[in-house]
Design a protein around this motif. Sequence first.
Motif, PDB file in Angstrom:
ATOM      1  N   ARG A  65       7.481   6.480  -1.871  1.00 52.71           N
ATOM      2  CA  ARG A  65       8.482   6.308  -2.920  1.00 52.71           C
ATOM      3  C   ARG A  65       9.415   7.515  -2.978  1.00 52.71           C
ATOM      4  N   ASP A  66       8.846   8.720  -2.942  1.00 53.57           N
ATOM      5  CA  ASP A  66       9.666   9.925  -3.028  1.00 53.57           C
ATOM      6  C   ASP A  66      10.559  10.081  -1.797  1.00 53.57           C
ATOM      7  N   PHE A  67       9.995   9.808  -0.615  1.00 56.17           N
ATOM      8  CA  PHE A  67      10.758   9.980   0.615  1.00 56.17           C
ATOM      9  C   PHE A  67      11.918   8.992   0.708  1.00 56.17           C
ATOM     10  N   THR A  68      11.720   7.796   0.176  1.00 55.19           N
ATOM     11  CA  THR A  68      12.711   6.730   0.347  1.00 55.19           C
ATOM     12  C   THR A  68      13.535   6.470  -0.908  1.00 55.19           C
ATOM     13  N   ARG A  69      13.400   7.295  -1.929  1.00 58.27           N
ATOM     14  CA  ARG A  69      14.118   7.058  -3.188  1.00 58.27           C
ATOM     15  C   ARG A  69      15.609   6.862  -2.957  1.00 58.27           C
ATOM     16  N   ILE A  70      16.206   7.680  -2.096  1.00 61.65           N
ATOM     17  CA  ILE A  70      17.649   7.630  -1.919  1.00 61.65           C
ATOM     18  C   ILE A  70      18.114   6.381  -1.176  1.00 61.65           C
ATOM     19  N   ALA A  71      17.176   5.612  -0.603  1.00 57.60           N
ATOM     20  CA  ALA A  71      17.556   4.346   0.022  1.00 57.60           C
ATOM     21  C   ALA A  71      17.914   3.295  -1.033  1.00 57.60           C
ATOM     22  N   GLY A  72      17.722   3.623  -2.304  1.00 52.48           N
ATOM     23  CA  GLY A  72      18.148   2.731  -3.374  1.00 52.48           C
ATOM     24  C   GLY A  72      19.593   2.949  -3.782  1.00 52.48           C
ATOM     25  N   SER A  73      20.284   3.880  -3.120  1.00 53.14           N
ATOM     26  CA  SER A  73      21.678   4.187  -3.445  1.00 53.14           C
ATOM     27  C   SER A  73      22.607   3.080  -2.949  1.00 53.14           C
ATOM     28  N   TYR A 100       0.807  -1.219   0.000  1.00 55.62           N
ATOM     29  CA  TYR A 100       0.000   0.000   0.000  1.00 55.62           C
ATOM     30  C   TYR A 100       0.847   1.280   0.000  1.00 55.62           C
ATOM     31  N   ALA A 101       2.149   1.120  -0.022  1.00 61.88           N
ATOM     32  CA  ALA A 101       3.020   2.302  -0.097  1.00 61.88           C
ATOM     33  C   ALA A 101       2.870   2.945  -1.470  1.00 61.88           C
ATOM     34  N   ALA A 102       2.721   4.269  -1.483  1.00 60.94           N
ATOM     35  CA  ALA A 102       2.457   4.969  -2.747  1.00 60.94           C
ATOM     36  C   ALA A 102       3.538   6.015  -3.008  1.00 60.94           C
ATOM     37  N   SER A 103       3.170   7.062  -3.755  1.00 63.81           N
ATOM     38  CA  SER A 103       4.165   8.020  -4.249  1.00 63.81           C
ATOM     39  C   SER A 103       4.883   8.767  -3.129  1.00 63.81           C
ATOM     40  N   GLY A 104       4.181   9.077  -2.041  1.00 63.08           N
ATOM     41  CA  GLY A 104       4.836   9.776  -0.941  1.00 63.08           C
ATOM     42  C   GLY A 104       5.967   8.952  -0.352  1.00 63.08           C
TER      43      GLY A 104
END
Length: 309
Positions: A229-237, A223-227
């Motif tokens: 995704r945007d907040f945690t994008r940098i955890a993909g580094s 159920y995780a959505a765009s918020g």
Amino acid sequence: MENQATQKRPFFNKLVLIGVGLIGGSFALSLKKARAVTHIVGLDRHLTYLEAAKRLGIIDSFTDDMASAVADADLIVIATPVAQTAKILSAIYPYLQANTIVTDAGSTKADVVTAARASLQEKISQFVPAHPIAGREKNGPEAAIDDLYVGKKVVITRLAENSNQAVELVAQAWRLCGAMIHYLSPKEHDQVFASVSHLPHLLAYALVDDIAAKPHADRLFQYAASGFRDFTRIAGSSPEMWRDISLANRDAILEELDSYSLKLKQLRASLEASDSLALESIYSRAQTARVNWINAIEAAEAQNKDGGD
């Protein structure tokens, strides 16, 4: 910036790229797009990265022989996790010719400068520390793009020993990639980025790790959505890179963590007390600050497009 169309020859004849992943690979592709380099030699710990970089046109050749790689190089760029810097500079030192400039792309600077002074000794004037403020959540040569640095900031933390010519060479290389040059001291750099880059990465990693460890993690992620995704994008580094950054800038990051922890305690107390005014006050101040920041970014980008400095 020099008009590329009127250049009689490429700005760099030979460039050595140590680390051919996202940051280094994008730098190489940007210079190639600008027709500013004749030949790029790649070095990397991973043979598969070197092979991919050659196939993708990021580098023109690769080797594991530092002596031949460094010979007659105009510029050496170190684009690896910062913990590797000392070892790399020590390996470069015996073969570093007087007309070659060395720079890096590390996200911390005080530790890099300390490593450079120990490794390069009397050749320290040839090392110009730098940090491009750009990235993606993807890693490796396949993630490299030729416009990653367009309109982005690059911070140069020049040393007292650096000549103006050496600093300008590095600055011009980044300008050819489309970047805007800023200058800070190594200490100022690390304090600033502990707050606006290093701490956010720690928070993103911590949140994702916390949710992933819950017994119903699959349901939460569903159920995780765009918020989120945007907040945690940098955890993909890159975990390795951010492990090194965290340890290299430990003291400044700890100060920022302490400050943030106090803010969380304040939020918790307001929430526990159902203090709507206190909560809204924090939210409003944050919203205003973010809007002002976005407006400043957009104004700077517009000025750059219009030919501003």
